[in-house]
Motif scaffolding. Structure first.
Motif, PDB file in Angstrom:
ATOM      1  N   MET A 104     -27.952 -17.044  27.753  1.00  0.00           N
ATOM      2  CA  MET A 104     -28.912 -16.475  28.372  1.00  0.00           C
ATOM      3  C   MET A 104     -28.425 -15.569  29.718  1.00  0.00           C
ATOM      4  O   MET A 104     -27.518 -15.781  30.205  1.00  0.00           O
ATOM      5  N   ALA A 105     -29.445 -14.566  29.870  1.00  0.00           N
ATOM      6  CA  ALA A 105     -29.161 -13.742  30.925  1.00  0.00           C
ATOM      7  C   ALA A 105     -29.487 -14.549  32.246  1.00  0.00           C
ATOM      8  O   ALA A 105     -30.259 -15.570  32.390  1.00  0.00           O
ATOM      9  N   HIS A 106     -28.800 -14.084  33.563  1.00  0.00           N
ATOM     10  CA  HIS A 106     -29.109 -14.825  34.750  1.00  0.00           C
ATOM     11  C   HIS A 106     -28.888 -13.767  35.819  1.00  0.00           C
ATOM     12  O   HIS A 106     -28.554 -12.650  35.743  1.00  0.00           O
ATOM     13  N   SER A 107     -29.543 -14.158  37.050  1.00  0.00           N
ATOM     14  CA  SER A 107     -29.505 -13.153  38.292  1.00  0.00           C
ATOM     15  C   SER A 107     -29.022 -14.084  39.306  1.00  0.00           C
ATOM     16  O   SER A 107     -29.039 -15.207  39.411  1.00  0.00           O
ATOM     17  N   VAL A 108     -28.837 -13.298  40.428  1.00  0.00           N
ATOM     18  CA  VAL A 108     -28.519 -14.071  41.604  1.00  0.00           C
ATOM     19  C   VAL A 108     -28.797 -13.206  42.930  1.00  0.00           C
ATOM     20  O   VAL A 108     -28.861 -11.923  43.035  1.00  0.00           O
ATOM     21  N   VAL A 163     -30.453 -17.989  44.611  1.00  0.00           N
ATOM     22  CA  VAL A 163     -31.384 -18.233  43.468  1.00  0.00           C
ATOM     23  C   VAL A 163     -31.468 -17.394  42.055  1.00  0.00           C
ATOM     24  O   VAL A 163     -30.854 -16.138  42.554  1.00  0.00           O
ATOM     25  N   CYS A 164     -31.798 -17.905  41.137  1.00  0.00           N
ATOM     26  CA  CYS A 164     -32.032 -16.904  39.878  1.00  0.00           C
ATOM     27  C   CYS A 164     -33.396 -16.576  39.710  1.00  0.00           C
ATOM     28  O   CYS A 164     -34.281 -17.359  39.737  1.00  0.00           O
ATOM     29  N   TYR A 165     -33.722 -15.437  39.526  1.00  0.00           N
ATOM     30  CA  TYR A 165     -34.984 -14.856  39.586  1.00  0.00           C
ATOM     31  C   TYR A 165     -35.708 -14.673  38.107  1.00  0.00           C
ATOM     32  O   TYR A 165     -36.959 -14.246  38.072  1.00  0.00           O
ATOM     33  N   GLY A 168     -38.909 -19.062  35.746  1.00  0.00           N
ATOM     34  CA  GLY A 168     -38.664 -20.535  35.168  1.00  0.00           C
ATOM     35  C   GLY A 168     -37.352 -21.178  35.448  1.00  0.00           C
ATOM     36  O   GLY A 168     -36.940 -22.400  35.584  1.00  0.00           O
ATOM     37  N   HIS A 169     -36.358 -20.236  35.753  1.00  0.00           N
ATOM     38  CA  HIS A 169     -35.044 -20.788  36.046  1.00  0.00           C
ATOM     39  C   HIS A 169     -34.628 -21.505  37.427  1.00  0.00           C
ATOM     40  O   HIS A 169     -34.137 -22.433  37.450  1.00  0.00           O
ATOM     41  N   ALA A 170     -35.257 -20.922  38.573  1.00  0.00           N
ATOM     42  CA  ALA A 170     -35.077 -21.428  39.745  1.00  0.00           C
ATOM     43  C   ALA A 170     -35.937 -22.932  39.878  1.00  0.00           C
ATOM     44  O   ALA A 170     -35.157 -23.766  40.545  1.00  0.00           O
ATOM     45  N   GLY A 173     -33.899 -25.433  38.425  1.00  0.00           N
ATOM     46  CA  GLY A 173     -32.823 -25.875  39.108  1.00  0.00           C
ATOM     47  C   GLY A 173     -31.682 -25.007  39.326  1.00  0.00           C
ATOM     48  O   GLY A 173     -30.914 -25.507  40.170  1.00  0.00           O
ATOM     49  N   MET A 174     -32.170 -23.635  39.132  1.00  0.00           N
ATOM     50  CA  MET A 174     -31.278 -22.729  39.208  1.00  0.00           C
ATOM     51  C   MET A 174     -30.949 -22.219  40.806  1.00  0.00           C
ATOM     52  O   MET A 174     -31.418 -20.936  40.816  1.00  0.00           O
ATOM     53  N   TRP A 175     -30.746 -23.046  41.583  1.00  0.00           N
ATOM     54  CA  TRP A 175     -30.730 -22.455  43.032  1.00  0.00           C
ATOM     55  C   TRP A 175     -29.848 -23.396  43.954  1.00  0.00           C
ATOM     56  O   TRP A 175     -29.842 -24.558  43.551  1.00  0.00           O
TER      57      TRP A 175
HETATM   58 CU   LIG Z   1     -30.922 -17.961  35.696  1.00  0.00          CU
END
Ligand SMILES: [Cu+2]
Length: 192
Positions: A104-108, A163-165, A168-170, A173-175
């Motif tokens: 999966m792609a992610h961001s920060v 955080v991941c933008y 649904g990721h944040a 839990g993606m933060w």
């Molecule tokens: Cu993510």
């Protein structure tokens, strides 16, 4: 409240023993100690090997999917604000971001602080440059195996989030917490 009760007990105890220096014995330092212990138990500030500081330059090596925790939707193994990264106000921050999630792609990026992530985190960084490219895109964000470096000045003290933008990721839990410290605190609480 607690302190009052404790002081009263101390006073009564001394009175019962016939002590005469109760005023001096009631120094608040004794009653403050338990609170400090509790804070220390909540997490010691550490300097993990992925955090380095050289003068005003702070470098953070942040890996999405370092572990498979939360289906790889974590930063250096942390989710749901269980980790707090602190940098001194005014720091020149470099984030070396790497995506090791195989799927999966992610961001920060650095956004406003919260205790519970909203369903949608607006892809606007609080500091210029503090966001990875195409941060909401599942096809053009930071893809599996890709890396990206972002730099910014942590110009204003406050409590923010990393955080991941991607939708649904944040909220899944993606933060983690990101603090810009007016006191110059540098390090990580709750590092995995
Ligand atoms: Cu993510």
């Amino acid at each position: 409240m607690k302190r009052t009760a404790f002081s009263t007990a101390l006073f009564l105890g001394l009175a019962a023993c016939g002590g005469s220096d109760s005023a001096e014995m009631e120094a608040p330092a004794e009653t403050a100690a338990p609170a400090e212990t509790a804070a220390a138990d909540a997490g010691q500030m550490t300097m993990p090997d992925w955090y380095s500081m050289d003068g005003e330059n702070v470098t953070l090596d942040i890996v999405a999917g370092l572990t498979d925790k939360g289906n790889y939707w974590n930063y250096n193994g942390a989710q749901f604000g269980e980790m707090t990264i602190s940098v001194p106000v005014g720091a020149n921050v470099t984030i070396n971001f790497e995506n090791r999630d195989p799927n999966m792609a992610h961001s920060v990026g650095i956004s406003e602080g919260f205790d519970t992530a909203p369903a949608i985190v607006e892809a606007v960084a609080v500091f210029d440059g503090a966001i990875s490219s195409n941060p909401t895109s599942m096809t053009e964000g930071t893809l599996p195996g890709q890396s990206e470096t972002i730099t910014f000045v942590a110009s204003e003290a406050g409590e923010y989030s990393m955080v991941c933008y991607i939708a649904g990721h944040a909220v899944s839990g993606m933060w983690v917490h990101f603090v810009v410290s007016a006191d110059g605190e540098a390090g990580v609480m709750g590092a995995m």
